[in-house]
Motif scaffolding. Structure first.
Motif, PDB file in Angstrom:
ATOM      1  N   ALA A  10      47.461  30.747  47.923  1.00 26.15           N
ATOM      2  CA  ALA A  10      47.188  30.140  49.230  1.00 26.15           C
ATOM      3  C   ALA A  10      46.002  30.849  49.887  1.00 26.15           C
ATOM      4  N   SER A  11      45.951  32.158  49.749  1.00 25.46           N
ATOM      5  CA  SER A  11      44.837  32.925  50.299  1.00 25.46           C
ATOM      6  C   SER A  11      43.532  32.567  49.591  1.00 25.46           C
ATOM      7  N   LEU A  12      43.600  32.429  48.261  1.00 23.36           N
ATOM      8  CA  LEU A  12      42.427  32.065  47.468  1.00 23.36           C
ATOM      9  C   LEU A  12      41.951  30.658  47.825  1.00 23.36           C
ATOM     10  N   LEU A  13      42.897  29.740  48.012  1.00 21.57           N
ATOM     11  CA  LEU A  13      42.542  28.369  48.391  1.00 21.57           C
ATOM     12  C   LEU A  13      41.893  28.352  49.779  1.00 21.57           C
ATOM     13  N   ALA A  14      42.414  29.146  50.701  1.00 20.27           N
ATOM     14  CA  ALA A  14      41.816  29.217  52.030  1.00 20.27           C
ATOM     15  C   ALA A  14      40.386  29.742  51.950  1.00 20.27           C
ATOM     16  N   LYS A  36      33.887  34.084  42.951  1.00 20.86           N
ATOM     17  CA  LYS A  36      34.214  33.283  44.139  1.00 20.86           C
ATOM     18  C   LYS A  36      35.105  32.107  43.743  1.00 20.86           C
ATOM     19  N   PRO A  37      36.034  31.748  44.625  1.00 19.70           N
ATOM     20  CA  PRO A  37      36.902  30.603  44.337  1.00 19.70           C
ATOM     21  C   PRO A  37      36.264  29.280  44.747  1.00 19.70           C
ATOM     22  N   VAL A  38      36.647  28.244  44.043  1.00 20.93           N
ATOM     23  CA  VAL A  38      36.243  26.881  44.383  1.00 20.93           C
ATOM     24  C   VAL A  38      37.473  25.982  44.318  1.00 20.93           C
ATOM     25  N   LEU A  83      42.156  24.620  41.910  1.00 20.35           N
ATOM     26  CA  LEU A  83      41.675  25.880  42.462  1.00 20.35           C
ATOM     27  C   LEU A  83      41.248  26.720  41.271  1.00 20.35           C
ATOM     28  N   ALA A  84      40.007  27.196  41.284  1.00 21.67           N
ATOM     29  CA  ALA A  84      39.482  27.970  40.161  1.00 21.67           C
ATOM     30  C   ALA A  84      38.585  29.081  40.687  1.00 21.67           C
TER      31      ALA A  84
END
Length: 102
Positions: A10-14, A36-38, A83-84
């Motif tokens: 959830a933190s990564l998605l935010a 970095k997340p996308v 989410l990646a």
């Protein structure tokens, strides 16, 4: 998935949503975005080709567990929200490590 993994994801998605990185921005300087997340909609064909937002002109490579992200609909316009994390850039492809479908 454990509760701690859900919180981390959830933190990564935010963060992915806050960064709002699109394919063209990452492609312009992919090394700047490693780690970095996308949150992108990924299409994957039966031929193991993956691309963003139903656009074959935006190819990516998925690293790690691949089968969970295969769309196999025969339609390039169908994709899964994924989410990646960007892991690199090789052979003209942005490299992604899928974290979760959402």
């Amino acid at each position: 998935m454990r509760r701690s993994e859900r919180r981390a994801n959830a933190s990564l998605l935010a963060e992915a949503r806050r960064l709002n990185l699109d394919y063209e921005k990452v492609l312009a300087d992919p090394k700047a975005y490693v780690g970095k997340p996308v949150a992108w909609c990924i299409s994957t064909t039966a031929a193991n080709s993956s691309f963003v937002a139903g656009r074959p002109a935006w190819p990516v490579a998925l690293n790690g567990s691949f089968d969970d992200y295969r769309t196999n609909t025969g339609s390039a316009s169908y994709c899964l929200d994924v989410l990646a994390v960007i892991t690199g850039f090789e052979h003209g492809l942005i490299q992604l490590r899928p974290v979760e479908k959402f």
